[in-house]
Design a protein around this motif. Structure first.
Motif, mmCIF file in Angstrom:
data_model
loop_
_atom_site.group_PDB
_atom_site.id
_atom_site.type_symbol
_atom_site.label_atom_id
_atom_site.label_comp_id
_atom_site.label_asym_id
_atom_site.label_seq_id
_atom_site.Cartn_x
_atom_site.Cartn_y
_atom_site.Cartn_z
ATOM 1 N N MET A 1 0.782 -1.282 0.024
ATOM 2 C CA MET A 1 -0.017 0.012 0.078
ATOM 3 C C MET A 1 0.690 1.268 0.018
ATOM 4 O O MET A 1 1.879 1.634 0.887
ATOM 5 N N PRO A 2 0.765 2.031 -0.959
ATOM 6 C CA PRO A 2 1.298 3.346 -0.889
ATOM 7 C C PRO A 2 1.423 4.299 0.365
ATOM 8 O O PRO A 2 0.462 4.364 0.855
ATOM 9 N N GLU A 3 2.651 4.909 0.672
ATOM 10 C CA GLU A 3 2.606 5.750 1.744
ATOM 11 C C GLU A 3 1.513 7.181 1.564
ATOM 12 O O GLU A 3 1.791 7.630 0.335
ATOM 13 N N GLN A 4 0.993 7.503 2.380
ATOM 14 C CA GLN A 4 0.107 8.722 2.128
ATOM 15 C C GLN A 4 1.105 10.016 2.313
ATOM 16 O O GLN A 4 1.927 10.011 3.461
ATOM 17 N N ARG A 5 1.106 10.888 1.475
ATOM 18 C CA ARG A 5 1.991 12.107 1.620
ATOM 19 C C ARG A 5 1.557 13.052 2.762
ATOM 20 O O ARG A 5 0.361 13.277 2.998
ATOM 21 N N ARG A 6 2.454 13.565 3.278
ATOM 22 C CA ARG A 6 2.099 14.587 4.642
ATOM 23 C C ARG A 6 1.817 15.787 3.949
ATOM 24 O O ARG A 6 2.650 16.332 3.082
ATOM 25 N N ARG A 7 1.054 16.508 4.565
ATOM 26 C CA ARG A 7 1.114 17.943 4.285
ATOM 27 C C ARG A 7 1.373 18.817 5.195
ATOM 28 O O ARG A 7 1.153 18.659 6.369
ATOM 29 N N PHE A 8 2.169 19.966 4.853
ATOM 30 C CA PHE A 8 2.546 20.970 5.826
ATOM 31 C C PHE A 8 1.922 22.382 5.581
ATOM 32 O O PHE A 8 1.828 22.830 4.569
ATOM 33 N N SER A 9 1.674 23.051 6.501
ATOM 34 C CA SER A 9 0.992 24.279 6.680
ATOM 35 C C SER A 9 2.074 25.323 5.962
ATOM 36 O O SER A 9 3.239 25.174 6.048
ATOM 37 N N ALA A 10 1.725 26.297 5.225
ATOM 38 C CA ALA A 10 2.721 27.506 5.157
ATOM 39 C C ALA A 10 3.402 27.995 6.153
ATOM 40 O O ALA A 10 4.558 28.225 6.249
ATOM 41 N N GLN A 11 2.604 28.090 7.314
ATOM 42 C CA GLN A 11 3.403 28.536 8.596
ATOM 43 C C GLN A 11 4.511 27.708 8.880
ATOM 44 O O GLN A 11 5.559 28.128 9.315
ATOM 45 N N PHE A 12 4.417 26.242 8.892
ATOM 46 C CA PHE A 12 5.392 25.312 9.454
ATOM 47 C C PHE A 12 6.621 25.624 8.532
ATOM 48 O O PHE A 12 7.803 25.595 8.817
#
Length: 85
Positions: free
Chosen positions: A1-12
């Protein structure tokens, strides 16, 4: 199963870039502390440097992100105001 991409906020992202720029530490040293891959942080830093070829000493990445968010909100509020007229 492919890994889900993490999303980062603009602030981070802005804070991570600011850490690299202000401290002068290598990206490879800062990225593990933040729990991200050094290639990811490197691309964020490169993108910021492309957008700011002559960096103003008074405006860092965090302030630039805040200004952009405020400009977006101002644009949205102006559109709503025009609609209500």
């Amino acid at each position: 199963m492919p890994e889900q991409r993490r999303r980062f906020s603009a602030q981070f992202k802005a804070e991570a870039v600011q850490m690299v720029i202000e401290t002068g530490k290598p990206i490879a040293e800062i990225a593990p502390d933040l729990g991200i891959h050094d290639g990811t942080l490197g691309s964020w830093v490169n993108a910021w440097r492309r957008e700011h070829p002559d960096p103003d000493q008074h405006t860092g990445p965090v302030e630039a992100a805040r200004v952009k968010e405020m400009e977006d909100e101002l644009r949205r509020l102006r559109m709503e105001n025009e609609f209500l007229k």
